[in-house]
Design a protein around this motif. Sequence first.
Motif, short mmCIF file in Angstrom:
data_model
loop_
_atom_site.label_atom_id
_atom_site.label_comp_id
_atom_site.label_asym_id
_atom_site.label_seq_id
_atom_site.Cartn_x
_atom_site.Cartn_y
_atom_site.Cartn_z
N VAL A 1 -61.74 -39.22 22.71
CA VAL A 1 -61.68 -38.01 23.22
C VAL A 1 -62.57 -37.22 23.92
N ASP A 2 -63.78 -37.30 23.00
CA ASP A 2 -65.42 -36.99 23.44
C ASP A 2 -65.62 -38.01 25.04
N ARG A 3 -65.43 -38.73 24.74
CA ARG A 3 -65.25 -39.72 26.31
C ARG A 3 -64.50 -39.70 27.68
N LEU A 4 -63.99 -38.51 27.75
CA LEU A 4 -62.73 -38.19 28.24
C LEU A 4 -63.47 -37.76 29.71
N SER A 5 -63.41 -38.73 30.70
CA SER A 5 -63.82 -37.43 31.99
C SER A 5 -62.76 -36.51 32.42
N GLN A 6 -62.04 -35.97 31.82
CA GLN A 6 -60.82 -35.13 32.44
C GLN A 6 -59.47 -35.38 31.88
N VAL A 7 -59.36 -34.39 31.46
CA VAL A 7 -58.18 -33.82 30.93
C VAL A 7 -56.86 -33.61 31.76
N LYS A 8 -55.11 -33.76 31.50
CA LYS A 8 -54.46 -34.50 32.74
C LYS A 8 -54.08 -32.94 32.75
N PRO A 9 -54.16 -33.22 34.29
CA PRO A 9 -53.53 -31.24 34.81
C PRO A 9 -52.51 -31.34 35.23
N LEU A 10 -51.31 -29.89 35.11
CA LEU A 10 -50.21 -30.19 34.90
C LEU A 10 -49.58 -29.91 36.13
N SER A 11 -48.54 -29.81 36.75
CA SER A 11 -47.94 -30.41 38.56
C SER A 11 -48.05 -29.15 38.79
N ALA A 12 -47.76 -29.14 39.56
CA ALA A 12 -47.51 -27.31 40.48
C ALA A 12 -46.16 -26.63 39.77
N ALA A 13 -45.22 -27.38 39.40
CA ALA A 13 -43.80 -27.18 39.68
C ALA A 13 -44.23 -26.69 37.47
N GLU A 14 -44.83 -27.77 36.29
CA GLU A 14 -45.18 -27.05 35.38
C GLU A 14 -46.50 -25.33 35.75
N ARG A 15 -46.90 -25.92 36.34
CA ARG A 15 -48.23 -24.44 36.34
C ARG A 15 -46.55 -23.44 36.36
N ARG A 16 -46.06 -23.12 37.49
CA ARG A 16 -45.09 -22.03 38.25
C ARG A 16 -44.02 -21.69 36.81
N ALA A 17 -43.53 -23.13 36.60
CA ALA A 17 -42.14 -22.41 35.73
C ALA A 17 -43.69 -21.93 33.85
N ILE A 18 -45.04 -21.80 33.82
CA ILE A 18 -45.61 -21.72 32.71
C ILE A 18 -45.40 -20.05 33.90
N GLU A 19 -45.96 -20.09 35.00
CA GLU A 19 -46.33 -18.47 34.90
C GLU A 19 -45.04 -17.64 35.15
N THR A 20 -44.31 -17.88 35.13
CA THR A 20 -42.95 -17.23 35.86
C THR A 20 -42.39 -16.86 33.87
N PHE A 21 -42.07 -18.35 33.06
CA PHE A 21 -41.80 -17.21 31.80
C PHE A 21 -42.65 -16.82 31.04
N LEU A 22 -44.27 -16.68 31.30
CA LEU A 22 -44.36 -16.23 30.24
C LEU A 22 -45.46 -14.60 30.81
N ALA A 23 -45.20 -14.10 32.09
CA ALA A 23 -45.19 -13.17 33.07
C ALA A 23 -43.43 -12.86 32.62
N GLY A 24 -42.55 -13.03 32.03
CA GLY A 24 -41.85 -11.89 31.66
C GLY A 24 -41.94 -11.42 29.96
N ALA A 25 -43.20 -11.96 29.69
CA ALA A 25 -42.97 -10.85 28.15
C ALA A 25 -43.00 -9.72 28.66
N VAL A 26 -42.45 -8.42 27.44
CA VAL A 26 -42.68 -7.77 27.84
C VAL A 26 -43.72 -6.36 27.17
N ASP A 27 -43.99 -7.07 25.41
CA ASP A 27 -44.86 -7.11 24.65
C ASP A 27 -45.80 -7.81 24.28
N ILE A 28 -46.62 -7.53 23.27
CA ILE A 28 -47.84 -8.95 22.93
C ILE A 28 -46.83 -9.71 21.62
#
Length: 337
Positions: free
Chosen positions: A75-102
């Motif tokens: 873990v300490d010598r990881l050069s990079q973490v695995k980025p999310l795919s474009a589809a995963e990023r869009r799904a996260i944005e859509t899912f979280l953006a629908g939240a109505v309160d905390i």
Amino acid sequence: MVDDRKLAVLRAIVEDYVSTNEPVGSKALAERHNLGVSPATIRNDMAVLEEQGYIAQPHTSAGRVPTDKGYRLFVDRLSQVKPLSAAERRAIETFLAGAVDIDDVVTRTVRLLAQLTRQVAVVQYPSLTRSTVRHVELVPLSERRLMFVLITNTGRVEQRVVELPDVVDEARVAHLRAMLNACLDGCGLTSVPDKVADLPDRLPPEDRPLAATVLSVLLESLVERQEEKIVFAGAANLAGADFTVGLRDVLEALEEQVVLMRLLGETSDPSTLTVRIGSENPYTGLQGTSIVAAGYGSGGNQLARLGVLGPTRMDYPVTMGAVRAVARYVSQILAAS
């Protein structure tokens, strides 16, 4: 220090063991990975790694598995973490953006993290002690009842119905509302009691009972509700995991708010990703698990932390990437709300 070649061997062992759950031998490493050296050299490197405590031989198996120390170096010598795919990023944005309160933000976040990582997700509610007042609303419901609403900068909304000692007209309610907002706008919640201490004295005598009743409800709403501090989801994901300690211990630990708070840890920098591996965990029942956590907040201020818990045999690059990305999206939503 471990040289680059031995680090490459360790990295290959971790990757193979995480994907197969089988001890890894030198022959398999030579076949699966382009390490550029002979199986004999790999065997020698593995012997050194074992001697230094980075890998171990389970039972009488010919293969080796990473130790907590080995995972830590990986873990300490990881050069990079695995980025999310474009589809995963869009799904996260859509899912979280629908939240109505905390509450909805926290509920959606914990479900999302559990699904993305196939681990147990843990999310801490934004702490009241780090929040500030955005707005206070007083809404008359009848002559002797009104709705008190407190909105914080984190999007948290506290609502209470207030029973009034006397009949109060809307003009007096509006005057108190204006005074409360002038007094409390942008005020840290921990400073609210001091700020409002002399407010009744600044009102005409006939308005003081109303102010005293509303202020008692206000102060009561500032008390942190224990059951809201931490939520978790995905405990069923533990069923397929392999634990060197019992599953019962892990499940019991998940029920303990104080344990979860300590596991998520405290860092002043919200962008810091922390990884605790196996024996680094302070709670003995969780020493077969790893925790990956990050802070989230708004305006550069950390308000709380979120993370995932799973077996030490975890896909660290994927898990770290998911935790960091989700924390960033939650922060963006809170900043925009």
